[in-house]
Design a protein around this motif. Structure first.
Motif, PDB file in Angstrom:
ATOM      1  N   ILE A  45       5.105 -36.432 -11.561  1.00  0.00           N
ATOM      2  CA  ILE A  45       5.590 -37.254 -12.669  1.00  0.00           C
ATOM      3  C   ILE A  45       5.668 -36.447 -13.950  1.00  0.00           C
ATOM      4  O   ILE A  45       6.651 -36.512 -14.683  1.00  0.00           O
ATOM      5  CB  ILE A  45       4.653 -38.469 -12.853  1.00  0.00           C
ATOM      6  CG1 ILE A  45       4.835 -39.442 -11.684  1.00  0.00           C
ATOM      7  CG2 ILE A  45       4.926 -39.168 -14.169  1.00  0.00           C
ATOM      8  CD1 ILE A  45       3.934 -40.642 -11.750  1.00  0.00           C
ATOM      9  N   LYS A  86      -3.850 -50.019  -3.494  1.00  0.00           N
ATOM     10  CA  LYS A  86      -4.856 -49.437  -2.615  1.00  0.00           C
ATOM     11  C   LYS A  86      -5.843 -50.509  -2.123  1.00  0.00           C
ATOM     12  O   LYS A  86      -6.261 -50.486  -0.960  1.00  0.00           O
ATOM     13  CB  LYS A  86      -5.616 -48.326  -3.353  1.00  0.00           C
ATOM     14  CG  LYS A  86      -4.767 -47.093  -3.652  1.00  0.00           C
ATOM     15  CD  LYS A  86      -4.404 -46.337  -2.385  1.00  0.00           C
ATOM     16  CE  LYS A  86      -3.649 -45.057  -2.681  1.00  0.00           C
ATOM     17  NZ  LYS A  86      -3.146 -44.397  -1.448  1.00  0.00           N
ATOM     18  N   ILE A 101       8.409 -44.925 -14.578  1.00  0.00           N
ATOM     19  CA  ILE A 101       7.252 -44.586 -13.744  1.00  0.00           C
ATOM     20  C   ILE A 101       6.684 -45.850 -13.098  1.00  0.00           C
ATOM     21  O   ILE A 101       6.391 -45.882 -11.895  1.00  0.00           O
ATOM     22  CB  ILE A 101       6.175 -43.876 -14.591  1.00  0.00           C
ATOM     23  CG1 ILE A 101       6.663 -42.509 -15.045  1.00  0.00           C
ATOM     24  CG2 ILE A 101       4.876 -43.750 -13.812  1.00  0.00           C
ATOM     25  CD1 ILE A 101       5.750 -41.829 -16.051  1.00  0.00           C
ATOM     26  N   LEU A 135      -1.981 -47.029 -13.539  1.00  0.00           N
ATOM     27  CA  LEU A 135      -3.231 -46.962 -12.792  1.00  0.00           C
ATOM     28  C   LEU A 135      -3.582 -48.313 -12.172  1.00  0.00           C
ATOM     29  O   LEU A 135      -4.145 -48.371 -11.075  1.00  0.00           O
ATOM     30  CB  LEU A 135      -4.362 -46.486 -13.721  1.00  0.00           C
ATOM     31  CG  LEU A 135      -4.198 -45.062 -14.265  1.00  0.00           C
ATOM     32  CD1 LEU A 135      -5.324 -44.706 -15.219  1.00  0.00           C
ATOM     33  CD2 LEU A 135      -4.154 -44.057 -13.113  1.00  0.00           C
ATOM     34  N   ALA A 152      -2.128 -41.086  -9.554  1.00  0.00           N
ATOM     35  CA  ALA A 152      -3.431 -41.380 -10.147  1.00  0.00           C
ATOM     36  C   ALA A 152      -4.077 -40.108 -10.688  1.00  0.00           C
ATOM     37  O   ALA A 152      -4.851 -40.154 -11.641  1.00  0.00           O
ATOM     38  CB  ALA A 152      -4.355 -42.035  -9.120  1.00  0.00           C
ATOM     39  N   VAL A 153      -3.754 -38.981 -10.084  1.00  0.00           N
ATOM     40  CA  VAL A 153      -4.285 -37.711 -10.580  1.00  0.00           C
ATOM     41  C   VAL A 153      -3.544 -37.283 -11.844  1.00  0.00           C
ATOM     42  O   VAL A 153      -4.132 -36.749 -12.783  1.00  0.00           O
ATOM     43  CB  VAL A 153      -4.167 -36.626  -9.500  1.00  0.00           C
ATOM     44  CG1 VAL A 153      -4.486 -35.252 -10.073  1.00  0.00           C
ATOM     45  CG2 VAL A 153      -5.103 -36.939  -8.345  1.00  0.00           C
ATOM     46  N   GLU A 154      -2.254 -37.554 -11.869  1.00  0.00           N
ATOM     47  CA  GLU A 154      -1.443 -37.083 -12.990  1.00  0.00           C
ATOM     48  C   GLU A 154      -1.567 -37.958 -14.233  1.00  0.00           C
ATOM     49  O   GLU A 154      -1.457 -37.471 -15.353  1.00  0.00           O
ATOM     50  CB  GLU A 154       0.024 -37.016 -12.565  1.00  0.00           C
ATOM     51  CG  GLU A 154       0.330 -35.834 -11.684  1.00  0.00           C
ATOM     52  CD  GLU A 154       1.803 -35.485 -11.755  1.00  0.00           C
ATOM     53  OE1 GLU A 154       2.154 -34.522 -12.452  1.00  0.00           O
ATOM     54  OE2 GLU A 154       2.611 -36.188 -11.110  1.00  0.00           O
ATOM     55  N   LEU A 155      -1.740 -39.250 -14.035  1.00  0.00           N
ATOM     56  CA  LEU A 155      -1.798 -40.162 -15.181  1.00  0.00           C
ATOM     57  C   LEU A 155      -3.202 -40.135 -15.762  1.00  0.00           C
ATOM     58  O   LEU A 155      -4.055 -40.941 -15.418  1.00  0.00           O
ATOM     59  CB  LEU A 155      -1.408 -41.570 -14.744  1.00  0.00           C
ATOM     60  CG  LEU A 155       0.005 -41.695 -14.153  1.00  0.00           C
ATOM     61  CD1 LEU A 155       0.294 -43.122 -13.745  1.00  0.00           C
ATOM     62  CD2 LEU A 155       1.053 -41.196 -15.133  1.00  0.00           C
ATOM     63  N   THR A 156      -3.446 -39.208 -16.670  1.00  0.00           N
ATOM     64  CA  THR A 156      -4.799 -38.992 -17.158  1.00  0.00           C
ATOM     65  C   THR A 156      -5.086 -39.772 -18.430  1.00  0.00           C
ATOM     66  O   THR A 156      -6.235 -39.859 -18.849  1.00  0.00           O
ATOM     67  CB  THR A 156      -5.044 -37.506 -17.431  1.00  0.00           C
ATOM     68  OG1 THR A 156      -4.060 -37.035 -18.351  1.00  0.00           O
ATOM     69  CG2 THR A 156      -4.963 -36.718 -16.149  1.00  0.00           C
ATOM     70  N   GLU A 157      -4.059 -40.309 -19.078  1.00  0.00           N
ATOM     71  CA  GLU A 157      -4.327 -41.115 -20.271  1.00  0.00           C
ATOM     72  C   GLU A 157      -4.943 -42.421 -19.822  1.00  0.00           C
ATOM     73  O   GLU A 157      -4.312 -43.223 -19.152  1.00  0.00           O
ATOM     74  CB  GLU A 157      -3.039 -41.377 -21.039  1.00  0.00           C
ATOM     75  CG  GLU A 157      -1.816 -41.341 -20.167  1.00  0.00           C
ATOM     76  CD  GLU A 157      -0.531 -41.551 -20.954  1.00  0.00           C
ATOM     77  OE1 GLU A 157      -0.577 -42.189 -22.005  1.00  0.00           O
ATOM     78  OE2 GLU A 157       0.516 -41.079 -20.483  1.00  0.00           O
ATOM     79  N   ALA A 162      -1.493 -41.901  -4.923  1.00  0.00           N
ATOM     80  CA  ALA A 162      -2.714 -41.142  -5.187  1.00  0.00           C
ATOM     81  C   ALA A 162      -2.406 -39.946  -6.086  1.00  0.00           C
ATOM     82  O   ALA A 162      -3.178 -39.635  -7.003  1.00  0.00           O
ATOM     83  CB  ALA A 162      -3.345 -40.682  -3.876  1.00  0.00           C
ATOM     84  N   ASN A 163      -1.296 -39.287  -5.852  1.00  0.00           N
ATOM     85  CA  ASN A 163      -0.910 -38.172  -6.718  1.00  0.00           C
ATOM     86  C   ASN A 163      -0.712 -38.646  -8.147  1.00  0.00           C
ATOM     87  O   ASN A 163      -1.125 -37.975  -9.095  1.00  0.00           O
ATOM     88  CB  ASN A 163       0.377 -37.531  -6.202  1.00  0.00           C
ATOM     89  CG  ASN A 163       0.174 -36.784  -4.903  1.00  0.00           C
ATOM     90  OD1 ASN A 163      -0.950 -36.605  -4.454  1.00  0.00           O
ATOM     91  ND2 ASN A 163       1.259 -36.352  -4.288  1.00  0.00           N
ATOM     92  N   ASP A 203       7.838 -44.245 -19.174  1.00  0.00           N
ATOM     93  CA  ASP A 203       6.713 -44.986 -18.596  1.00  0.00           C
ATOM     94  C   ASP A 203       7.199 -46.196 -17.792  1.00  0.00           C
ATOM     95  O   ASP A 203       6.647 -46.508 -16.731  1.00  0.00           O
ATOM     96  CB  ASP A 203       5.756 -45.444 -19.700  1.00  0.00           C
ATOM     97  CG  ASP A 203       4.707 -44.377 -20.014  1.00  0.00           C
ATOM     98  OD1 ASP A 203       4.452 -43.546 -19.129  1.00  0.00           O
ATOM     99  OD2 ASP A 203       4.165 -44.380 -21.120  1.00  0.00           O
ATOM    100  N   ILE A 240      -1.515 -48.794  -9.043  1.00  0.00           N
ATOM    101  CA  ILE A 240      -2.045 -47.984  -7.947  1.00  0.00           C
ATOM    102  C   ILE A 240      -3.277 -48.643  -7.343  1.00  0.00           C
ATOM    103  O   ILE A 240      -3.403 -48.780  -6.122  1.00  0.00           O
ATOM    104  CB  ILE A 240      -2.374 -46.567  -8.457  1.00  0.00           C
ATOM    105  CG1 ILE A 240      -1.106 -45.871  -8.936  1.00  0.00           C
ATOM    106  CG2 ILE A 240      -3.075 -45.758  -7.377  1.00  0.00           C
ATOM    107  CD1 ILE A 240      -1.362 -44.609  -9.732  1.00  0.00           C
ATOM    108  N   GLU A 241      -4.186 -49.056  -8.199  1.00  0.00           N
ATOM    109  CA  GLU A 241      -5.423 -49.650  -7.711  1.00  0.00           C
ATOM    110  C   GLU A 241      -5.140 -50.919  -6.914  1.00  0.00           C
ATOM    111  O   GLU A 241      -5.698 -51.120  -5.826  1.00  0.00           O
ATOM    112  CB  GLU A 241      -6.351 -49.961  -8.888  1.00  0.00           C
ATOM    113  CG  GLU A 241      -7.647 -50.624  -8.452  1.00  0.00           C
ATOM    114  CD  GLU A 241      -8.594 -50.854  -9.620  1.00  0.00           C
ATOM    115  OE1 GLU A 241      -8.264 -50.448 -10.751  1.00  0.00           O
ATOM    116  OE2 GLU A 241      -9.681 -51.427  -9.397  1.00  0.00           O
TER     117      GLU A 241
END
Lengths: 224, 224
Positions: B39, B141, B69, B134, B123-128, B120-121, B66, B137-138
């Motif tokens: 992303i 899952k 995304i 997020l 979730a790693v990239e979206l760090t804000e 999952a990827n 966003d 994603i949650e």
DNA sequence: GAGGTTTGTTACCGATCGGTAACAGCATTG
DNA sequence: CAATGCTGTTACCGATCGGTAACAAACCTC
């Protein structure tokens, strides 16, 4: 794309200049920022500023951002290797204890930190194929797995290589799952699951349990 | 930071303009680029260009990157939900067959694609912290895991919730491990490991095996 | 104190980032 | 036909990206 800095956000690590050489401060801050915001999520300016210095000094010690990334990845791999000596020291001559200690340690790391494995995360972020960092990551992961396989063999597992792979999948999955759904998700059952798998490979439970977790709050289902 | 585009690199998807409306082309190209480059690794200009249009048209359909995304993440979740109907259709009324079918399907996806789980990827990239993606994603899952837990229960597992968590960890781990060390790594043993775990929860092997993989090349240890 | 090394400072560079304004072209639909 | 709605084009915005040149200040060592 909402940005996430603007404010120094609690000032990375509050590295007071002077106590360490600039190179050390830069590297420490780079670790912290790469870990929290991701490799592609932080620029060299932000690293230098967090380290109390400037971009020019950063480039004098690290030729490029990629070099800094490489050193970061290598350092993370080395630091993970050191965990093994801790595990061996905790249960000397007791491979079964070491095996369970390995799982416990992984679970502890996962519970304490939400960002998962820095190397696995980096493998997701480094999308330009052939990036030298990918080799570092792969070599570390292979090394880690082989070491675990040897330990599984020493612990008397029926098929040590297969057990090692299973444990790698469980732990790696717990790290990424913890990132996606938090500590209450499937990663909460990492230890329980791992023990069941280990047992199914003929490894007996550990005898000299030197730090049994307090028997309280043993739950299988998370609240839902 | 060596860049990775410059050349159109085989022109993303060769979306010929006119066959679809611009919005569709943009979305299809965004999926492909987000998947391959991540992303944060692709800009809106690159997406618009790959779609044979321009940035202005992109922003007319998606208010911001966003938003694009978010729609991307929601779409990926929906598409994964559809896989479940495929699995149920393949073994109607046979929860055991569906359970094994689920594992087989996951293994096939992992073998065919090196980039792992897009959610999952992300979730790693979206760090804000607090990024709306997020939550998407949650939710996905959690939904996926609960569905799997219900299936485990229907298949007669002794502790369906725990088995579901174990399978989630194995599969999630296989996806990330496949990215780090390739198909020859621990992810190669995903099916074998999963079957062993499933069996250890009291679920019998599938009876009406409708597409047993050719008995050839069954290996446990990879070459080393 | 002199010399060389390590730093900090400032100002750049071209490229890209996400996002917008204004206008011309084009198609559809009434 | 006219009116409307998409679309493409160009140009722009401020900010950030990775990276560099030049020079002054500080430092350590001899």
């Amino acid at each position: 794309m909402t940005k996430e800095k603007s404010e120094p956000e609690a000032v990375a690590l509050a590295v007071e200049p002077g106590v360490q050489r600039p190179r050390e401060r830069i590297f420490v801050c780079a670790q912290d920022l790469f870990h929290r915001r991701g490799i592609r999520g932080v620029g060299v300016d932000a690293i230098a500023e967090a380290a109390g210095t400037n971009k020019m000094t950063l480039y004098r010690h690290f030729g490029s951002k990629d070099e800094l990334i490489l050193e970061y990845l290598n350092y993370k791999g080395r630091k993970s290797d050191e965990v093994w000596t801790e595990i061996e020291a905790a249960s000397p001559g007791d491979p079964i204890g070491q095996l369970y200690g390995f799982v416990d340690k992984a679970a502890k790391f996962i519970a304490e930190d939400e960002r998962g494995c820095d190397l696995a995360n980096a493998a997701v972020e480094l999308t330009e194929e052939g990036h030298p960092g990918l080799r570092v990551i792969e070599e570390f992961k292979v090394r880690q797995r082989d070491r675990l396989a040897r330990l599984c063999g020493a612990a008397g597992a029926s098929r040590p290589e297969l057990l090692a792979d299973a444990l790698v999948l469980l732990i790696e999955g717990a790290r990424v799952s913890r990132r996606s759904v938090g500590t209450e998700g499937p990663s909460a059952n990492l230890v329980r699951t791992s023990k069941a798998v280990i047992a199914s490979f003929g490894v007996p439970p550990r005898t000299k349990h030197r730090s049994q977790p307090k028997a309280a709050n043993r739950r299988i289902h998370r609240g839902k």
